[in-house]
Design a protein around this motif. Structure first.
Motif, mmCIF file in Angstrom:
data_model
loop_
_atom_site.group_PDB
_atom_site.id
_atom_site.type_symbol
_atom_site.label_atom_id
_atom_site.label_comp_id
_atom_site.label_asym_id
_atom_site.label_seq_id
_atom_site.Cartn_x
_atom_site.Cartn_y
_atom_site.Cartn_z
ATOM 1 N N VAL A 95 0.848 -1.188 0.000
ATOM 2 C CA VAL A 95 0.000 0.000 0.000
ATOM 3 C C VAL A 95 0.889 1.245 0.000
ATOM 4 N N MET A 154 -3.358 5.763 1.646
ATOM 5 C CA MET A 154 -4.718 5.393 2.053
ATOM 6 C C MET A 154 -5.547 6.658 2.130
ATOM 7 N N ALA A 180 -7.567 2.393 -0.464
ATOM 8 C CA ALA A 180 -6.105 2.331 -0.489
ATOM 9 C C ALA A 180 -5.605 2.537 -1.913
ATOM 10 N N LEU A 195 -2.701 -5.120 6.134
ATOM 11 C CA LEU A 195 -2.257 -4.179 5.110
ATOM 12 C C LEU A 195 -0.736 -4.115 5.118
#
Ligand SMILES: Cc1cc2nc3c(=O)[nH]c(=O)nc-3n(C[C@H](O)[C@H](O)[C@H](O)COP(=O)(O)OP(=O)(O)OC[C@H]3O[C@@H](n4cnc5c(N)ncnc54)[C@H](O)[C@@H]3O)c2cc1C
Ligand SMILES: Nc1ncnc2c1ncn2[C@@H]1O[C@H](COP(=O)(O)O)[C@@H](O)[C@H]1O
Lengths: 333, 263
Positions: free
Chosen positions: A117, A120, A130, A153
């Protein structure tokens, strides 16, 4: 809003840089929450890690168990499944350990999983928003992730800027007794250090670095020739090593060497985050690539859109003229 | 040892410009050149090398559509003994968990000592292998760069970690390993090889055969969904040197002198 945890990776008693980045990532999910750190390991090193985390985390869960002394994501997963409450969000650094741990952890927690990721954008109902990248960073994607049963995540190292906030003066909570017996059908044996090669690229001030864009092994001579003219060394990206065109000791990146040159000339390298992770010390970065959209142009100081197979020989020739002339001038003065 | 290799067909970034469709819902797929995902090709080679030592069969499996059959044939031309296509409308738009669930259901229809995946698909998330292992309750190791078969149903594997260091682990069979690029030198496949396997039938399995996966497949069960592709926000962008090649070289030489790259 679910509780947020941050799994902290550490080495030799020192938390990884990502330990300071995960609270920033957590705030992009829920600005009001400061995450609970979870640290696993064994012995005095683990205590050192917990102590240093007290500056950035309000609460630190320590899991000190002998089987966790050595890296084994299977055992860490078992431990986490036993202490993380259902429905939580767990942040993990997206690197070699996170790749081993997180997909299986998400399954065992019955949680959603989003890897790598880079940003976000808060939560709307049960959906967390995300941002990820695909195709080696060429294009980006907004994804939504159903957090109603929790989420794991994996956070791109360096993507979230560590906040230098006030000291949290966190408290360490010992959860070691809550993880039960830890057993795995995979056993850590040893770690073998990378071999050193004929030259040490980590000490070179100027690197001409070749990527997959070089096309074939014979073409590496073109880069070697320019490097020789400049008095530089040749390094490379991973596909060049995978293809056995250059030795592993020449590879720059997260699974290769970390280099700190003054000048780095990236030739036919797209600029993946794993490659750039090995480039430290803010060098003067020149990128030569035939595709103006290559992500490397987002981070380079200077870009040249050209075919390296034509550009590099022309450049080598010009550098040789220049240094020859320079030599003459020096002799005169 | 019977080995299953999971493989995926992906757009080949070396052969295509990847462009986003105007509405961001997908990439432009017309005229894309596809190939087998790079790491999966290494996984097939690893499987062939192990099977050559221990005996046993190598099967390649993919979850996808009719168009994905070509990669199964390609890997069979490399030497895999068979290919299986897991295909059903109900599997369409699954997330990684859904794909892993379909693969799990398939694994349970047979017997495999070892299951290999690639580390990551070019358009993927480095997740399917680890998820599959957890669903099967098999041990798992990612980023594997060497495999050695040792006595008593065990493997000794190396996994790559930071700085090019290697972690050595013993792992019991059956297990799932995700294979990192560079582990071997995948053998070459020519047109002739592909032609030789062109008429071998490729079995297809769908929802009726793999019913237990259905609770996790399809868009409705996906916990992770792509909303849209977009072009990255402008970052610090390089100063692009303009002009003829000779002019660019002059500019670069001046810059390199100023920055200590040339004396
Ligand atoms: C766990 C893990 C660890 C990794 N560790 C590393 C690591 O340590 N180091 C590393 O480098 N990678 C690493 N990778 C791989 C990384 O993700 C990328 O795949 C890799 O960096 C891409 O290398 P590249 O830029 O040379 O190739 P590509 O991404 O294929 O890019 C080639 C570039 O060359 C350009 N090009 C092609 N032909 C020409 C030409 N004739 N003239 C000019 N330009 C041309 C293309 O436009 C393209 O931008 C790792 C991956 C994983 C999963
Ligand atoms: N649709 C699929 N069919 C078969 N195997 C897959 C599929 N998607 C992913 N895999 C396997 O899982 C690996 C990791 O993919 P991903 O998690 O999507 O990055 C790939 O290298 C493949 O080996």
């Amino acid at each position: 809003m679910p509780r947020i945890f941050a799994y902290v990776v550490h080495n030799s008693g020192v938390p990884d840089d990502t330990a300071a980045e995960m609270p920033a990532a957590a705030r992009r999910i829920d600005p009001g929450q400061s995450p609970v750190a979870i640290v696993t390991g064994w012995g005095a090193e683990l205590d050192q890690v917990c102590e240093s985390l007290r500056a950035t985390y309000g609460e630190i869960w320590k899991i000190a168990r002998e089987p966790l002394a050595h890296p084994n994501a299977e055992l860490v997963r078992q431990a986490l499944v036993r202490v993380v409450p259902a429905g939580s969000i767990v942040l993990v650094p997206h690197a070699h350990f996170g790749t081993d741990l997180s997909p299986g952890l998400a399954i065992k927690l019955d949680a959603a999983y989003v890897p790598d990721v880079v940003d976000m954008e808060g939560v709307e109902g049960r959906w967390l928003k995300a941002v990820r990248q695909e195709f080696g960073g060429l294009i980006w994607a907004r994804v939504r992730c159903d957090i109603s049963t929790g989420a794991v995540l994996n956070i791109r190292p360096g993507a979230f800027r560590a906040a230098d906030g006030a000291a949290a003066n966190g408290r360490v909570v010992d959860r070691s007794a809550d993880v039960g017996t830890l057993e795995s059908r995979r056993r850590y044996l040893e770690t073998i250090a990378a071999e050193s090669g004929d030259i040490d690229i980590t000490r070179e001030p100027v690197l001409v670095s070749v990527g997959r864009g070089i096309g074939e092994q014979e073409n590496i001579a073109v880069a070697e020739d320019l490097a020789e003219a400049m008095g530089a060394a040749v390094s490379c990206s991973r596909p060049v090593v995978d293809a056995k065109w250059m030795d592993k000791s020449r590879q720059v990146g997260s699974s290769g060497k970390t280099v700190r040159p003054k000048v780095y000339i990236a030739c036919g390298i797209s600029g993946s985050f794993q490659h750039l992770a090995g480039l430290k010390g803010n060098p003067f970065l020149v990128a030569i690539n035939k595709n103006l959209k290559a992500p490397i142009f987002r981070v380079a100081d200077v870009g040249i859109v050209d075919d390296i197979l034509e550009f590099l020989p022309a450049m080598a020739e010009r550098v040789r003229e220049e240094t020859a002339v320079g030599g003459k001038t020096r002799r005169k003065s | 040892m019977d080995i299953l290799v999971c493989a995926k067909r992906v757009p080949d970034t070396a052969e295509n410009e990847i462009e986003i469709k105007a509405d961001g819902a997908d990439i432009e797929r017309d005229d894309l050149v596809y190939s087998v995902n790079e790491a999966d090709n290494y996984a097939v080679e690893a499987a062939l090398q192990i099977a050559a030592c221990t005996g046993g069969k190598v099967t390649v499996v993919t979850v996808g559509g009719e168009e994905d059959e070509e990669i199964l044939r390609r890997e069979m031309a490399m030497g895999a003994n068979g290919g299986v296509l897991l295909t059903d409308d109900a599997f369409r738009d699954s997330d990684g968990r859904g794909i892993a669930a379909v693969l799990k259901a398939f694994v349970e229809t047979g017997h495999y000592d070892l299951i290999l995946t690639g580390v990551q698909a070019d358009d993927g998330c480095a997740q399917v292998g680890g998820m599959l292992a957890a669903m099967l309750d098999y041990p798992f190791a990612s980023l594997v760069t060497s495999i050695e078969v040792v006595e008593g149903g065990k493997l000794k594997i190396a996994r790559e970690v930071e700085g090019g260091n290697k972690e050595i682990h013993a792992i019991d069979l059956p297990c799932v390993l995700s294979i990192q690029t560079g582990i071997n030198e995948p053998r070459y496949v020519g047109m002739r090889g592909i032609r030789q396997v062109a008429s071998i039938p490729i079995p297809r399995l769908g929802a009726p055969d793999l019913a237990c996966a259905l609770a996790m497949t399809g868009k409705g069960n996906a916990k992770v969904q792509r909303s849209r592709y977009f072009t990255p926000p402008a970052g610090k962008a390089a100063e692009i040197l303009e002009g003829s090649r000779d002019e660019v070289i002059e500019k670069l030489i001046d810059l390199l002198k100023a920055k200590g790259g040339l004396n």
